[in-house]
Design a protein around this motif. Sequence first.
Motif, short mmCIF file in Angstrom:
data_model
loop_
_atom_site.label_atom_id
_atom_site.label_comp_id
_atom_site.label_asym_id
_atom_site.label_seq_id
_atom_site.Cartn_x
_atom_site.Cartn_y
_atom_site.Cartn_z
N CYS A 11 0.75 -1.11 -0.12
CA CYS A 11 0.08 -0.08 0.03
C CYS A 11 0.89 1.24 0.20
O CYS A 11 2.14 1.29 0.50
CB CYS A 11 -0.76 0.11 1.32
N SER A 13 0.35 4.11 1.59
CA SER A 13 0.23 4.58 3.02
C SER A 13 -0.71 3.70 3.71
O SER A 13 -1.42 2.86 3.15
CB SER A 13 -0.03 6.00 2.92
N ARG A 14 -0.92 3.86 4.89
CA ARG A 14 -1.83 3.04 5.66
C ARG A 14 -2.76 3.70 6.15
O ARG A 14 -2.96 5.08 6.51
CB ARG A 14 -0.81 2.72 7.07
N CYS A 15 -4.07 3.11 5.88
CA CYS A 15 -5.26 3.98 6.26
C CYS A 15 -5.55 3.79 7.78
O CYS A 15 -5.01 2.67 8.52
CB CYS A 15 -6.39 3.33 5.51
N TYR A 17 -7.90 2.67 9.70
CA TYR A 17 -8.85 1.79 10.34
C TYR A 17 -8.06 0.36 9.86
O TYR A 17 -8.65 -0.69 10.41
CB TYR A 17 -10.17 1.72 9.89
N CYS A 18 -7.03 0.21 9.19
CA CYS A 18 -6.93 -1.07 8.49
C CYS A 18 -6.00 -1.97 9.50
O CYS A 18 -5.06 -1.56 9.85
CB CYS A 18 -6.07 -0.51 7.20
N PHE A 20 -5.56 -5.12 7.79
CA PHE A 20 -4.85 -6.00 6.70
C PHE A 20 -3.59 -6.19 6.78
O PHE A 20 -2.72 -5.11 7.11
CB PHE A 20 -5.61 -5.76 5.50
N SER A 22 -0.39 -5.60 5.23
CA SER A 22 0.22 -4.83 3.96
C SER A 22 1.34 -4.05 4.41
O SER A 22 1.56 -3.62 5.74
CB SER A 22 -0.72 -4.09 3.43
N GLY A 58 -5.43 -7.50 -1.81
CA GLY A 58 -4.42 -7.00 -0.83
C GLY A 58 -4.83 -6.45 0.44
O GLY A 58 -5.80 -6.79 0.86
N GLY A 59 -3.95 -5.31 0.86
CA GLY A 59 -3.02 -4.50 0.03
C GLY A 59 -3.85 -3.93 -0.93
O GLY A 59 -4.91 -3.97 -1.12
N THR A 60 -2.89 -3.33 -1.97
CA THR A 60 -3.53 -2.54 -3.15
C THR A 60 -2.64 -3.27 -4.38
O THR A 60 -1.64 -2.64 -4.67
CB THR A 60 -3.22 -1.15 -2.91
N ASN A 93 -7.33 1.02 -5.85
CA ASN A 93 -7.78 2.19 -5.28
C ASN A 93 -7.57 3.22 -6.37
O ASN A 93 -6.93 3.20 -7.28
CB ASN A 93 -6.46 2.73 -4.14
N ARG A 139 -7.27 8.11 3.47
CA ARG A 139 -7.39 7.59 2.20
C ARG A 139 -6.62 8.63 1.46
O ARG A 139 -6.40 9.73 1.76
CB ARG A 139 -8.67 7.21 1.80
S1 SF4 Z 1 -5.19 -2.46 2.53
FE1 SF4 Z 1 -6.68 -0.97 1.91
S2 SF4 Z 1 -7.43 -0.24 3.87
FE2 SF4 Z 1 -5.56 -1.11 4.15
S3 SF4 Z 1 -4.16 0.30 4.27
FE3 SF4 Z 1 -4.00 -0.50 2.29
S4 SF4 Z 1 -5.39 0.74 1.04
FE4 SF4 Z 1 -5.94 1.16 2.97
#
Ligand code: SF4
Length: 388
Positions: A11, A13-15, A17-18, A20, A22, A58-60, A93, A139
Amino acid sequence: MSGIYIHIPFCASRCIYCDFYSTTLRNKGPQFVEALVHEMEERKDFLHEPIRTIYLGGGTPSQLGPECIRAILEALEKSFDLSKCEEITMEANPEDFVDGSWPFFEGRLLPGNPLSHTINRISMGVQSMVDSELKLLRRRHDSAHVLTAVRRLREANINNISLDLMYGLPNQTLASWKYSIDELLKLQPHHISAYNLSIEEGTPLYTHVQKGELNPCDDETCLAMAALLRKKLKTAGYEQYEISNYALPGYHSRHNSSYWEQTPYLGLGPGAHSYDGCKLRCWNVADVQSYLKGIRNEESETLSDLDLYNERVMLGLRTVRGINMRIFDDVKVDTVSQKALNTSLCTLIDRGLLQIKENRLSLTEAGLALGDEVIRDLMILDVNGFSE
Ligand code: SF4
């Protein structure tokens, strides 16, 4: 039929709330593809049925750019029989389709593409059409990026587009949620996923909430938001086929549906899980650095009959189709647990949350709103006790 999931853990950058798995090491793309191709060769015999769906998640994945994605698809074609493959989805994204990293020449997503099998579905993380909400979530896109990305995808002949939304955000109101739904509907996507924000320990959002800097949305507002979503999407012609998923007729996600139906799948990439369709589940440890060196550290478990029962309830009941009632005859538990299970089942039916039609048990419309609670009530945590 079976599916392949590829976890692309990068990714930009990191959101906020995430949770996952990555990382932001995206310059490692070519090295990652090399490790992935190596894993494909090693595990090409895991599945014994033709591949029906492929999902790049992912990830992205869109962060890898067209060259790396093309290399992954080429390697898939070499290692697997894709002759029956119907759906290849890539998560993306919006900003990646606006900043020039995907050039979209020749009206194609992958220009000059010699592949017989290529991406035919994009699942895009929109989350909100309100810029202040997107900023709060950290985001990288704004609502204008979403409009441009959808337009460019359509110009590239990708018409099967799924857009994700989130509700229950801090500071979100019913009015701002209605605005996001209306703006999204104007784009006429074939598929919409909508998730209630969950505040997970270890995320920056969790810390902000703990410190009282952000207030989570209350349960009543979240329920009203879910009800508004269902009503608006139904009016617009979308069918709700799973707790969080809606599609125009014929456009449900084939790949995700196969998880809910427990068909076999192979998961490639760090942290990806695989299931043989019977009793074996295995997964790669979520560690990109080791993965790049070709070390997967695979772990596995053999699912017990009770695990399989719980998974069937947990996954199958999420879908509008529900589960076959036979599952309750097949589950082998002690008398106390069996009695508790029967009581829960009757109570949930009496409360109008579950229904039985043609020997299948499914959530009613009221049940869909409280899906997780209903499912929890039917799970058996151990043979001596019963889930609360
Ligand atoms: S996986 Fe999605 S929600 Fe999580 S940091 Fe990456 S873009 Fe943001």
